[in-house]
Enzyme design. Structure first.
Site, PDB file in Angstrom:
ATOM      1  CG  ASP A 110       4.026   0.132   1.502  1.00 53.63           C
ATOM      2  OD1 ASP A 110       3.840   0.964   2.135  1.00 53.63           O
ATOM      3  OD2 ASP A 110       3.424  -0.897   1.434  1.00 53.63           O
ATOM      4  CG  HIS A 124       7.134   0.264   9.777  1.00 56.40           C
ATOM      5  ND1 HIS A 124       7.421   0.246  11.179  1.00 56.40           N
ATOM      6  CD2 HIS A 124       6.874   1.568   9.787  1.00 56.40           C
ATOM      7  CE1 HIS A 124       7.066   1.074  11.795  1.00 56.40           C
ATOM      8  NE2 HIS A 124       6.699   2.115  10.949  1.00 56.40           N
ATOM      9  CG  ASP A 125       5.980  -1.571   4.616  1.00 57.75           C
ATOM     10  OD1 ASP A 125       5.423  -0.877   3.964  1.00 57.75           O
ATOM     11  OD2 ASP A 125       5.619  -2.232   5.511  1.00 57.75           O
ATOM     12  CG  ASP A 143      -0.149   0.174   2.541  1.00 60.87           C
ATOM     13  OD1 ASP A 143      -0.458   0.591   3.566  1.00 60.87           O
ATOM     14  OD2 ASP A 143       1.044  -0.566   2.494  1.00 60.87           O
ATOM     15  CG  ASN A 198       0.281   3.509   4.013  1.00 58.42           C
ATOM     16  OD1 ASN A 198       0.183   3.398   5.340  1.00 58.42           O
ATOM     17  ND2 ASN A 198       1.599   2.761   3.443  1.00 58.42           N
ATOM     18  CB  THR A 243       4.650  -3.992   2.779  1.00 62.53           C
ATOM     19  OG1 THR A 243       4.140  -3.790   1.483  1.00 62.53           O
ATOM     20  CG2 THR A 243       5.817  -5.026   2.516  1.00 62.53           C
ATOM     21  CG  PHE A 295      -1.824   1.699   9.552  1.00 68.89           C
ATOM     22  CD1 PHE A 295      -1.453   1.063   8.297  1.00 68.89           C
ATOM     23  CD2 PHE A 295      -2.650   2.479   9.676  1.00 68.89           C
ATOM     24  CE1 PHE A 295      -2.326   1.417   7.029  1.00 68.89           C
ATOM     25  CE2 PHE A 295      -3.303   3.011   8.713  1.00 68.89           C
ATOM     26  CZ  PHE A 295      -3.170   2.495   7.369  1.00 68.89           C
ATOM     27  CG  ASN A 296       0.133  -2.892   7.390  1.00 71.19           C
ATOM     28  OD1 ASN A 296      -0.265  -1.921   6.709  1.00 71.19           O
ATOM     29  ND2 ASN A 296       1.714  -3.299   7.132  1.00 71.19           N
TER      30      ASN A 296
HETATM   31  O1  RIB Z   1       2.428   0.081  10.700  1.00 65.65           O
HETATM   32  C1  RIB Z   1       3.534   0.454   9.626  1.00 65.65           C
HETATM   33  C2  RIB Z   1       2.796  -0.161   8.415  1.00 65.65           C
HETATM   34  O2  RIB Z   1       1.714   0.621   7.909  1.00 65.65           O
HETATM   35  C3  RIB Z   1       3.724  -0.173   7.238  1.00 65.65           C
HETATM   36  O3  RIB Z   1       3.466  -1.179   6.434  1.00 65.65           O
HETATM   37  C4  RIB Z   1       3.285   1.279   6.476  1.00 65.65           C
HETATM   38  O4  RIB Z   1       3.474   1.553   5.140  1.00 65.65           O
HETATM   39  C5  RIB Z   1       1.869   1.228   7.026  1.00 65.65           C
HETATM   40  O5  RIB Z   1       1.343   0.553   5.778  1.00 65.65           O
HETATM   41 CA    CA Z   2       2.956  -0.497   4.129  1.00 63.49          CA
END
Ligand code: RIB
Ligand code: CA
Length: 324
Positions: free
Chosen positions: A28, A254-255, A23, A53, A139, A180-181
């Site tokens: 990403d 993160h990703d 996303d 996102n 991701t 979040f994801n």
């Molecule tokens: O919490 C971080 C994740 O949420 C990452 O994948 C970032 O791109 C958002 O999608």
């Molecule tokens: Ca992401």
């Protein structure tokens, strides 16, 4: 401790076939750049976009922008689900900006989306390859992946594994309990963790050890390539939010941990665990309940918890220089 858990114990002589569901999102984008910089190790079969996102119309556009940055206008980019399975979509422009790729400086994409829904493309690509051949990297919210399990469970179980960024053992980033994801589509996450395919999970505990400090940001810019300039702008933009929120030292990346693990598994350490997802509680919706102490006999994920951050940024630097 689980070290660099690789595929089913076989040394790879050819690039690993990978589907990337994402996303974009600046982080990403860094993951996509690292994957496309290493065709010797990773054969990206397709990129699939999901609402997360920012809305799907932007995440699919951003995926095409990044793929073209990497000189791969030939690579299939499919749009998938615009909203989670059950709950309404909640986006994160407060982190990623209105476009979802603020700071990139990238032009609009030139080529159109590839026809066909992401879920169908995912299923077809996995079905067309031998059992255990394809690795799925996810991701973003897991809506596309969950729907593929619903539509073709036997095909999805042919996957070598699913390497995903999501969840957390300790603190969440959307609520105290949820990352979040997983928060955005907890029902999809539950389906994926119950899908029967081995998972390698990169939660916030490990991604928060891969911090974009000023020195590392300078190093990215000094790589001196077009890709480096775009990545520098994106990391600088995304880091400002996390830096204010978490630490003066830098924002977490993160990703790209998912791709870094595929390229160099010994950068990370973790443990096989049972992971369950909370879907119903208004207070803890999206919480990944990780049985780190191993009470549950059934394990469903290799949960990564430690990272060699300096080694990660060495790998990123190498990718940026390879891509030119
Ligand atoms: O919490 C971080 C994740 O949420 C990452 O994948 C970032 O791109 C958002 O999608
Ligand atoms: Ca992401």
């Amino acid at each position: 401790m689980v070290g660099g858990v690789t595929d089913r114990g076989t040394a790879r002589m050819s690039p690993r076939p990978v589907i990337i569901d994402c996303d974009p999102g600046q982080d990403d984008a860094v993951a996509l750049v690292m994957a496309l910089a290493r065709p010797d190790a990773i054969e990206v079969l397709a990129v699939t976009a999901v609402g997360g996102n920012v809305p799907l119309r932007l995440t699919e556009r951003n995926a095409r922008r990044v793929v073209e940055l990497c000189g791969r206008p030939d690579l299939p980019v499919h749009a998938g689900c615009a909203a989670p399975l059950i709950v309404p979509l909640e986006t994160a422009e407060y982190v990623h900006g209105e476009t979802g790729l603020d700071g990139s400086g990238l032009p609009d994409p030139e080529r159109p989306l590839t026809s066909g829904h992401a879920v169908d493309a995912m299923i077809d690509l996995i079905e067309a390859r031998p059992e255990g051949a394809v690795t799925l990297v996810a991701t973003g919210p897991l809506t596309n992946v969950a729907l593929a399990f619903a539509k073709a469970p036997a095909v999805m179980r042919r996957l070598e594994r699913i390497v995903l960024m999501g969840g957390a053992l300790e603190l969440g980033n959307v609520t105290p309990a949820a990352e979040f994801n997983v928060y955005v589509d907890p029902h999809a996450a539950r389906m994926v963790f119950q899908g029967g395919v081995p998972i390698t999970m990169f939660g916030l505990d490990v991604t928060h050890k891969v911090l974009v400090t000023d020195a590392r940001l300078r190093r990215v810019r000094e790589a001196g390539t077009g890709a480096a300039a775009a990545i520098h702008g994106m990391m600088e933009f995304a880091a400002r939010y996390d830096r204010e929120r978490y630490s003066a030292e830098g924002g977490p990346l993160h990703d790209p941990c998912t791709i870094a693990w595929l390229l160099q598994p010994d950068l990370f350490r973790g443990r096989e665990c049972r992971v369950e997802i909370e879907t119903d509680s208004p207070l803890t919706r999206g919480m990944t309940v990780v049985d780190w102490l191993g009470r549950a006999p059934e394990k469903n994920a290799a949960v990564m918890r430690d990272a060699d951050a300096d080694g990660f940024f060495d790998l990123l630097d190498d990718c940026l220089k390879r891509l030119g």
